[in-house]
Design a protein around this motif. Structure first.
Motif, PDB file in Angstrom:
ATOM      1  N   GLU A  32      59.265   4.784  26.906  1.00 55.70           N
ATOM      2  CA  GLU A  32      57.845   4.659  26.564  1.00 55.70           C
ATOM      3  C   GLU A  32      57.497   3.222  26.206  1.00 55.70           C
ATOM      4  OE1 GLU A  32      56.664   9.109  24.950  1.00 55.70           O
ATOM      5  OE2 GLU A  32      57.674   7.739  23.583  1.00 55.70           O
ATOM      6  N   ARG A  36      53.154   5.186  36.994  1.00 54.82           N
ATOM      7  CA  ARG A  36      52.046   5.920  36.383  1.00 54.82           C
ATOM      8  C   ARG A  36      52.346   7.422  36.344  1.00 54.82           C
ATOM      9  NH1 ARG A  36      48.414   5.634  32.474  1.00 54.82           N
ATOM     10  NH2 ARG A  36      46.552   6.879  32.887  1.00 54.82           N
ATOM     11  N   TYR A  84      54.670   8.194  33.473  1.00 53.30           N
ATOM     12  CA  TYR A  84      53.944   8.187  32.197  1.00 53.30           C
ATOM     13  C   TYR A  84      53.150   9.487  32.015  1.00 53.30           C
ATOM     14  CZ  TYR A  84      50.410   6.932  28.722  1.00 53.30           C
ATOM     15  OH  TYR A  84      49.590   6.933  27.622  1.00 53.30           O
ATOM     16  N   CYS A 124      51.240   1.247  30.862  1.00 53.60           N
ATOM     17  CA  CYS A 124      51.319   2.672  31.232  1.00 53.60           C
ATOM     18  C   CYS A 124      51.256   2.890  32.733  1.00 53.60           C
ATOM     19  CB  CYS A 124      50.215   3.475  30.531  1.00 53.60           C
ATOM     20  SG  CYS A 124      50.206   3.267  28.743  1.00 53.60           S
ATOM     21  N   GLU A 164      54.773   1.090  28.121  1.00 54.73           N
ATOM     22  CA  GLU A 164      53.701   0.402  27.385  1.00 54.73           C
ATOM     23  C   GLU A 164      53.598  -1.054  27.827  1.00 54.73           C
ATOM     24  OE1 GLU A 164      52.422  -0.544  22.768  1.00 54.73           O
ATOM     25  OE2 GLU A 164      53.968   0.957  23.181  1.00 54.73           O
TER      26      GLU A 164
END
Length: 1018
Positions: free
Chosen positions: A633, A716, A719, A641, A637
């Motif tokens: 994550e 993407r 995410y 994202c 970030e």
């Protein structure tokens, strides 16, 4: 405004000089100490603050440097009493530029120009800022202001170049060129022109508007004398005359050029075009290759009558013979190539005589056949001959072998040229295997026989006949393709390794080894040989394609990261600093380079390889951190994202990609990165890979666009999948407290539809194919070669379904939600089938291992992330108040938890089986593997029509090593040969493959440990 003599930025120079000396000697701590002392006495000096900011930036303290530099900028803007000189502004500009805040540097110069509107020094600084920002309109406006102040020619030309940049690289219309022309005319009327570059710019402005008559008037008049070299002026005149349609005069001009420079091949082609009134090369605004003739369709003289056509070519032939007589040596090739070009033009108009062209080719061979460039010289001329005539030409060459030069080096060069012609016309792919093997043996024998010719050469000098080993390698690889006897491939590797022992600087051998070791799965050895090429600077763009595609599918992630990092660093640095080159071109008055530099920067910016490398570098970071969802994550970030990647691919679709790779240097069996003939069955003796080369390269752009779009969606979707999976449990556990955004599910659905479309199917059809493949209703070939992409689709489909619940798949086990079972089945089926199908043959590593690595590194890893997200959401996070309907939520969570358990167990089984197989392969005794390799050379022929088998060329070279003497070969070559052993090469190959398997085992082991910890948590 200006600093006084002996002052620097308003500060005595004696106080500033020690600081600069410390910076220049990289004593930054000392420089910072001196800077602090300076600031105690000159607190309100922007220059003192800028110096401190510069030191902090050099020390890597970017945040502090930016803060200090902003303080200096604030002083400039708010305190009218401070000195605002060029030294202060340029120091601030350097800091802001290095910190990627060019806009702030520009604002400082704009403020200074506002306060001192007629200060030339500051305006030039502002112009440089606009150059670095590629603000062509503002460049033009600033340059015109400077021109109005001092009337200097250079500022006018800065403005004209800025206008040209608007037309060619910006959004400016061609009408702007009228403005540039008007400015130049006005200046010439009052001041004339004084620099050759100024004249070239003026002519280019007129030429771009098709005002050839005006340009001719200028070049033929007084201003033409600015071009001091007569031949240069004649070349410009010839081009302008031809583009204006005055072919007769243009031909006369080019004739004068050739009389002065008889080896100017480009001018001869233009001369011939003018004689035949063929303006296609000027209409296309492209110059012909300096040696290789233009494509057939570019030549058009069909409007001439037969009589006129033949008459003019006769004149050209007479002129070529005159040049030959005047040249009088064997170094000038153009007059002799001219005969070939004249015959080629006749063929293109259907008036050629094959026998005359063959005779001309023979004459060219007798004079220049010993040169390494001979085959490439005549390649274009051979193309107009039918295959039968090409073979007749080859037969004539072979028959003339007895009459070849008596000089050993010339004889060797001519013999090599004959081998090259065999490759060129594709005859190597048509002869029987026995004859092909005989050719390879002859090449090896010829190499050994002529090695003494190079005994006195330095190691960095090219050896006589070193091309023979490359050619023998190509033949041996073809023998492998046709017979599937691995020994031929291993033999090719061994003779190249021996060649590099003799002379380690032969880049052709290294590139061949990069691809051969890659095919055998020894990626670590491929990477070692690639590193030995010492590829730097712009070669990273043109040569990286030899290693990058293989490394992307290998388990050597650390090495892959180095390859991507080095390549992207060069590209990013060049794109960032290329404007400095443009600025230097302006200041050195090399105006013709200004547009060239900007266009080159744009070409690199749109490089297909650069765009793909940026994507793959991000995806690699996601792979490296996939075992820890928190770290993953963090990576997501840092990638915003993944939002900008789909937008980025949409922009690519509207722009033209550039392909800057040097494909000519690739081996015949892999002419483009995504094509390898060795992975396909032999297509018969009528097939020649060279004939399909143009079509393959032509179709690359569409394929690369598709690949970029497909890969750009992955970050993407990862995410969104993590959040959708987490929400599937959170909405049940925290009915009123979830932070999940329902739009995420809708966005993931849209991306899945887009992904399915790239795979060639509507979303619903793609979903049905996935379901069918998981249940066995579809054959294993259902996914074609896109197995990894299809399994990625299935993984992300499952994540989307967890939050949307839109897939109504019938007949599913209620304890095992449908899409979970689909993903588990697909991963089990395709991963286990892939490694179980891998045979004992060492070549299977290169064929099957890349797909296996990708399946584990991507779909399995992404599925693991979704599982981690679900497990994390089920972990207790404090006391919760039981809400109404909690029983139904608990039941739903229980179903998902069971599905997660089944998935974890399924992945554990998959990874454990792969690890067992890898350990068995790694633990095999090294000597056993070496013996397998050596045994591939043991087959012998039983009949005369049967091949002797692999190892014949190697045996020729081994005989050389065993009988090498200092007297015959020289001390250097002899000493290099003595310790060499083909057994060591076999051992090296085994070690290289084992290293790759060990790296893959490490990846699998980390996945297995993750799954075991998840099993304990849930």
């Amino acid at each position: 405004m200006a600093s006084k003599f002996g002052m620097a930025g308003g500060i005595p120079e004696r106080r500033v000089r020690p600081i600069w000396d410390a910076i220049d000697s990289r004593q930054f701590k000392n420089a910072l100490k001196l800077s602090a002392s300076l600031l105690t006495k000159f607190r309100n000096s922007p220059y003192a603050l800028a110096l401190k900011a510069l030191i902090l930036e050099r020390m890597g303290k970017s945040a502090e440097a930016l803060s200090v530099c902003l303080s200096a900028k604030e002083l400039l803007f708010t305190n009218d009493s401070v000195l605002m000189d060029e030294l202060t502004l340029s120091t601030i500009q350097i800091v802001f530029q290095r910190l990627d805040h060019l806009d702030l540097a520009t604002s400082c110069y704009e403020h200074a120009c506002g306060k001192f509107p007629n200060n030339l020094e500051v305006m030039m600084g502002l112009f440089n800022c606009y150059v670095r920002e590629y603000s062509f309109v503002k460049q033009q406006q600033t340059a015109i202001k400077m021109y109005k102040i001092v009337g200097e020619e250079r500022f006018l030309l800065w403005a004209v170049c800025s206008i040209q940049l608007q037309v060619f690289c910006g959004n400016g219309g061609e009408k702007l060129l009228l403005l540039a022309e008007g400015l130049l005319k006005k200046h010439i009327a009052s001041h004339s022109l004084h620099e050759p570059e100024a004249l070239i710019v003026y002519i280019s402005v007129l030429e771009q508007q098709a005002k050839y008559g005006d340009a001719l008037e200028i070049i033929s008049g007084k201003l033409g004398s600015l071009l001091a070299i007569e031949v240069d002026r004649l070349r410009v005149q010839g081009r302008l005359l031809a583009r204006a349609g005055d072919y007769v005069t243009a031909a006369d001009v080019y004739q004068k050029v050739l009389e002065s420079c008889p080896d100017d091949w480009e001018s001869f082609l233009h001369y011939l075009d003018c004689l035949l009134e063929d303006g296609s090369c000027w209409c296309n605004e492209s110059l012909n290759d300096s040696v290789h003739p233009p494509k057939n369709e570019q030549c058009n003289s069909s409007h001439l009558t037969d009589e006129v056509f033949i008459s003019r070519l006769s004149n050209a032939s007479a002129f070529a013979h005159k040049l030959q007589a005047e040249a009088g040596n064997d170094f000038i090739r153009c007059p002799y190539l001219a005969n070939l070009e004249i015959e080629r033009r006749k063929h293109l108009q259907g008036r050629g005589d094959d026998d005359k062209l063959i005779e001309a080719l023979m004459q060219y061979f007798l004079r220049f056949g010993h040169l390494a460039c001979f085959a490439s010289d005549i390649e274009g001329f051979l193309q107009v001959l039918p295959l039968v005539k090409k073979e007749i030409f080859l037969e004539k060459l072979i028959k003339n072998c007895d009459s070849l030069s008596a000089v050993p080096t010339k004889f060797l060069g001519q013999s090599i040229s004959i081998f090259k012609i065999e490759e060129l016309i594709g005859s190597m792919f048509k002869i029987p295997v026995v004859e092909l093997e005989g050719s390879a043996i002859r090449m090896g024998q010829m190499y050994c026989k002529n090695l003494p010719l190079s005994k006195d050469l330095d190691q960095q000098e090219s050896m006589h006949g070193e091309e023979l080993l490359s050619m023998a390698c190509n033949v041996l690889v073809q023998l492998f393709w046709r017979t599937r006897e691995l020994g031929y491939l291993l033999e090719a590797i061994m003779i190249l390794e021996l060649g590099l022992i003799i002379r380690r600087y032969v880049w052709q051998y290294k590139i061949l080894l990069v691809h051969l070791y890659s095919y055998l799965g020894a990626y670590s050895l491929s990477y070692e040989w690639y590193k030995s090429l010492e590829v730097k600077n712009i070669l990273l763009e043109s040569v990286s394609h030899h290693i990058l595609p293989q490394m992307l599918v290998s388990p050597l992630w650390v090495d892959l990261n180095d390859v991507l990092k080095d390549y992207l660093k060069f590209m990013d640095d060049h794109l960032k600093e290329s404007a400095d080159l443009t600025s230097v071109a302006y200041h050195h008055r090399n105006y013709s380079k200004v547009v060239e530099f900007v266009q080159f920067k744009e070409r690199l910016q749109h490089s297909s390889q650069y765009l793909m490398a940026r994507l793959e570098a991000s995806i690699l970071q996601l792979k490296l951190n996939a075992n820890n969802i928190e770290e993953e994550e963090g990576i997501l970030e840092s990638l915003k994202c993944g939002v900008h990647f789909p937008e980025f691919s949409s922009e690519v679709g509207s722009k033209s990609l550039t392909f800057n790779e040097d494909m000519v240097s690739r081996p015949w069996w892999t002419p483009i990165p995504d094509k390898n003939y060795l992975l396909e069955p032999f297509k018969g003796v009528s097939f020649c890979p060279r004939e399909n080369l143009h079509q393959q390269r032509k179709g690359r752009e569409a394929n690369v666009r598709t690949a970029i779009e497909k890969r750009s969606l992955v970050p993407r979707m990862i995410y969104l999948s993590i959040h959708c999976a987490s929400a599937s449990l959170k909405e049940n556990i925290e009915a009123n407290g979830s932070m999940y955004d329902p739009k995420m599910s809708s966005e993931l659905r849209l991306l899945l539809e887009r992904y399915a479309k790239i795979l060639g199917f509507p979303f619903n059809d793609a979903m049905e194919i996935v379901v069918g493949a998981s249940s066995g209703q579809q054959s294993p070939e259902a996914f074609n070669s896109d197995t990894v992409d299809w399994l990625n689709f299935a993984v992300f489909l499952n994540a989307w379904n967890l939050s949307s619940h839109e897939l109504g798949l019938s007949g599913e086990d209620r304890s095992r939600p449908g899409t979970w079972h689909i993903v588990n089945s697909l991963l089990e089926r395709y991963i286990l089938e892939k490694f179980r199908s891998m045979g004992p043959d060492i070549s299977s590593l290169g064929c099957d291992l890349p797909t296996l690595v990708q399946l584990v590194a991507e779909p399995l890893a992404w599925h693991g992330l979704i599982i981690q997200s679900c497990v994390r959401s089920t972990l207790p996070s404090g006391k919760r108040k039981k809400k109404s309907g909690a029983g139904a939520a608990d039941q739903s969570n229980s179903l998902i938890s069971n599905a997660v358990r089944h998935s974890i167990q399924s992945l554990c089984t998959i990874v454990e089986e792969i690890m067992k197989w890898l350990r068995v392969q790694i633990k095999k005794p090294e000597d056993e593997n070496v013996e397998i390799i050596l045994s591939s050379f043991q087959r012998k022929a039983e009949t005369e029509t049967e091949t002797k088998g692999p190892g014949q060329v190697l045996q020729v070279l081994q005989d050389l090593t065993s009988s090498a003497s200092d007297i015959e070969l020289g001390d250097r070559i002899c000493q290099a040969l003595k310790p060499w052993s083909h057994i060591d090469v076999a051992r090296k190959l085994v070690t290289g493959q084992r290293k790759v398997l060990s790296e893959f085992l490490h990846i699998c082991d980390s996945k297995f440990r993750l799954l075991q910890s998840l099993k304990q948590q849930i």
